[in-house]
Design an enzyme around this catalytic site. Structure first.
Site, PDB file in Angstrom:
ATOM      1  CD  GLU A 146      -2.787  -1.427   2.375  1.00 46.65           C
ATOM      2  OE1 GLU A 146      -2.756  -0.566   3.264  1.00 46.65           O
ATOM      3  OE2 GLU A 146      -3.518  -2.432   2.425  1.00 46.65           O
ATOM      4  CG  ASP A 186     -12.500  -9.047   1.527  1.00 56.08           C
ATOM      5  OD1 ASP A 186     -12.562  -8.064   0.757  1.00 56.08           O
ATOM      6  OD2 ASP A 186     -11.878  -9.018   2.606  1.00 56.08           O
ATOM      7  CG  HIS A 223      -9.713  -5.898   0.558  1.00 56.10           C
ATOM      8  ND1 HIS A 223      -9.938  -7.038   1.303  1.00 56.10           N
ATOM      9  CD2 HIS A 223      -8.399  -5.607   0.715  1.00 56.10           C
ATOM     10  CE1 HIS A 223      -8.817  -7.418   1.891  1.00 56.10           C
ATOM     11  NE2 HIS A 223      -7.863  -6.565   1.544  1.00 56.10           N
ATOM     12  CG  ASN A 240      -0.439  -6.949  -1.572  1.00 49.88           C
ATOM     13  OD1 ASN A 240      -0.980  -7.558  -2.489  1.00 49.88           O
ATOM     14  ND2 ASN A 240      -0.949  -6.887  -0.357  1.00 49.88           N
ATOM     15  CD  GLU A 255      -4.455  -7.967   1.546  1.00 52.23           C
ATOM     16  OE1 GLU A 255      -5.352  -7.260   2.037  1.00 52.23           O
ATOM     17  OE2 GLU A 255      -3.235  -7.713   1.657  1.00 52.23           O
TER      18      GLU A 255
END
Ligand code: 9MR
Length: 477
Positions: free
Chosen positions: A168, A275, A245, A210, A273
């Site tokens: 990030e 979701d 996400h 990432n 990651e």
């Protein structure tokens, strides 16, 4: 022209063997092809192995310690693990030079026991980094970063396959660098230093950058693209992690094209990651939409040979970080809180070529609708099935069914030919010889009459013969 990679990417056993499948089926013709096509993948793990991709999960250390059902599901359904929090700086170096690896070691040990790879998360981040780090002077911060990366990368060299080196680093607006303490004190060069340090410490690990909200093409992903280009030119980057996400119904329409442009740089891409959140409570239509969204992401990764895999960010909806950060939103994962499978589970499995045989089976619980009477005179019954064969090996699934209440079980069989187990999960014992005698793992021995559990393993079969399915004897412990 792309620069020559200066490091040897760690080629996992799974990757090597799956490569053989293609060659072997082409060379040997219809017999093997038929055999391969008939292998039925009934778990995410089986389907992912057959595609030579990772299906990963973010593991919560406390649940891994406390719940046998959690452990069994993680071992059965996933072939790759990421520590949800246990490898972050606050968990591993809470004060200067005092490293604590209890939690991270437990996760890496579990992965090794269960034949799973590990994607490490993360060396350098602006969150979950202790205040002692944030308060350092610039030169001390640089020293601490290098020491931290060296310590973790060296400790897990050969056991962690890939790392999120920086996480990030780009801001959410205008594609600017994130204005973190890292940037403020060290300038943009901290990113290169982090990658140089990681590369030198573990030359065989794949190194990733990432970030979130970079799934489609936008100012943020453009900035990641230019950072990635610079790192590729120095031979320092192997992959880009797209956290993903996502929000229901909002998989970016250009996600595959966006990932492809990173692949075109010579990089791997990875959904790190995943979701997909929705407003709770979810109704059936929303769960169907979620299943379709998950399938789209699964298909994108399947379509891209250089997509190394997908990691979902947690097992059950109730384990997710989402409701705590986005009040009113949740239910973003593949399993319900009772470990039953959601429609999204089925859609991912189907997208990756598998079939759900019993969508409502929960590990360690009775199989609904089972009608076959248990054989008399035997406390348990065990079967083996070939999940995915290739020329010189195969992945097998084993099932143990209790015909009485069990506190443990032992299974045994003898290989008729050159088959030998190379690694196994959810089973332990004398496994590597011609005669195999294996018992339950710590978490899958207690079964009530009628319940089933599973185990799995890979074999080698150097002679290239068809993978056999020996008869298994099962005895209560
Ligand atoms: O899921 C993680 C949660 O348990 C932590 O409290 C949180 C702290 O920031 O981090 C979560 O994981 C994050 C990941 O490390 C980086 N990308 C965003 C994830 C969700 O916040």
């Amino acid at each position: 022209m792309l620069p020559t990679r200066t490091h040897q990417s760690r080629t996992r056993r799974r990757a090597l063997l799956a490569g053989v499948v293609t060659v072997a089926t082409a060379a040997l013709g219809i017999g093997l092809s038929t055999q391969f096509a008939s292998a039925q993948q009934t778990t995410l793990r089986g389907a992912a192995d057959a595609l030579n991709k990772d299906i990963g999960v973010a593991v919560n250390y406390n649940l891994l310690q406390s719940s046998a059902q959690y452990r069994e599901l993680v071992a059965t359904e996933f072939n790759s693990l990421t520590a949800e929090n246990a490898m972050k700086w606050d968990a591993t170096e809470p004060s200067d030079g005092n490293y604590t690896f209890t939690q991270a070691d437990a996760i890496v040990d579990f992965a090794e026991d269960n034949g799973q790879t590990v994607h490490g998360h993360t060396f350098v981040w602006h969150q979950q980094t202790p205040s002692w780090v944030q308060n350092l002077s610039a030169s001390a911060l640089q020293t601490a970063m290098v020491d931290h990366i060296n310590t973790l990368a060296n400790r897990y060299e050969g056991r962690v396959d890939s790392w999120d080196v920086v996480n990030e680093v780009v801001s959410d607006s205008n594609g600017a660098m994130r204005d973190s303490f890292w940037l403020q004190k060290l300038g943009e060069g901290y990113i290169t230093t982090a990658f140089q340090t990681a590369r030198a410490a573990d030359p065989n690990a794949d190194l990733y950058i990432n970030d979130y909200s970079i799934e489609g093409q936008n100012a943020k992903s453009n900035k990641i693209y230019s950072i990635a280009q610079g790192l590729v030119n120095q031979g320092l980057l192997d992959g880009v992690g797209f956290q993903s996400h996502l929000i229901l119904g909002q998989v970016p329409s250009d996600m595959e094209a966006n990932l492809q442009r990173f692949v075109n740089l010579g990089l791997k891409v990875r959904i790190t990651e995943l979701d997909i959140r929705l407003q709770t409570p979810a109704d059936a239509n929303e769960l169907a939409q979620q299943a379709s969204d998950y399938a789209r992401v699964a298909n994108i990764c399947k379509n891209l040979a250089d997509c190394s895999g997908i990691t979902v960010w947690g097992v059950r909806d109730g384990d997710s970080w989402v409701p705590g950060v986005f009040p009113g939103y949740g239910a973003p994962l593949l399993f319900n809180d009772d470990y039953s499978k959601k429609p999204a589970y089925t859609s991912v499995l189907n997208a990756w070529g598998g079939t759900v045989t019993n969508p409502t089976t929960t590990p360690g619980t009775t199989t609904p609708g089972t009608t076959t009477p248990p054989p008399t005179g035997s406390g348990c019954t065990a079967t083996l099935s070939v999940q995915s064969p290739w020329n010189t090996g195969a992945t097998y699934a084993g099932t143990v069914k209790a015909n009485q209440n069990l506190s443990g079980w032992t299974v045994s069989w003898t290989w008729p030919g050159s088959e030998r187990i190379s690694n196994a999960w959810s089973i332990q014992g004398t496994l590597t010889g011609a005669t195999v005698t294996g018992s339950n793992a710590a978490y899958n021995g207690t079964l009530a009459s009628g319940q089933s559990t599973t185990f799995g393993f890979n074999i080698t079969k150097p002679d290239g013969a068809t993978a056999s399915v020996p008869t298994v004897t099962c005895t209560p412990a």
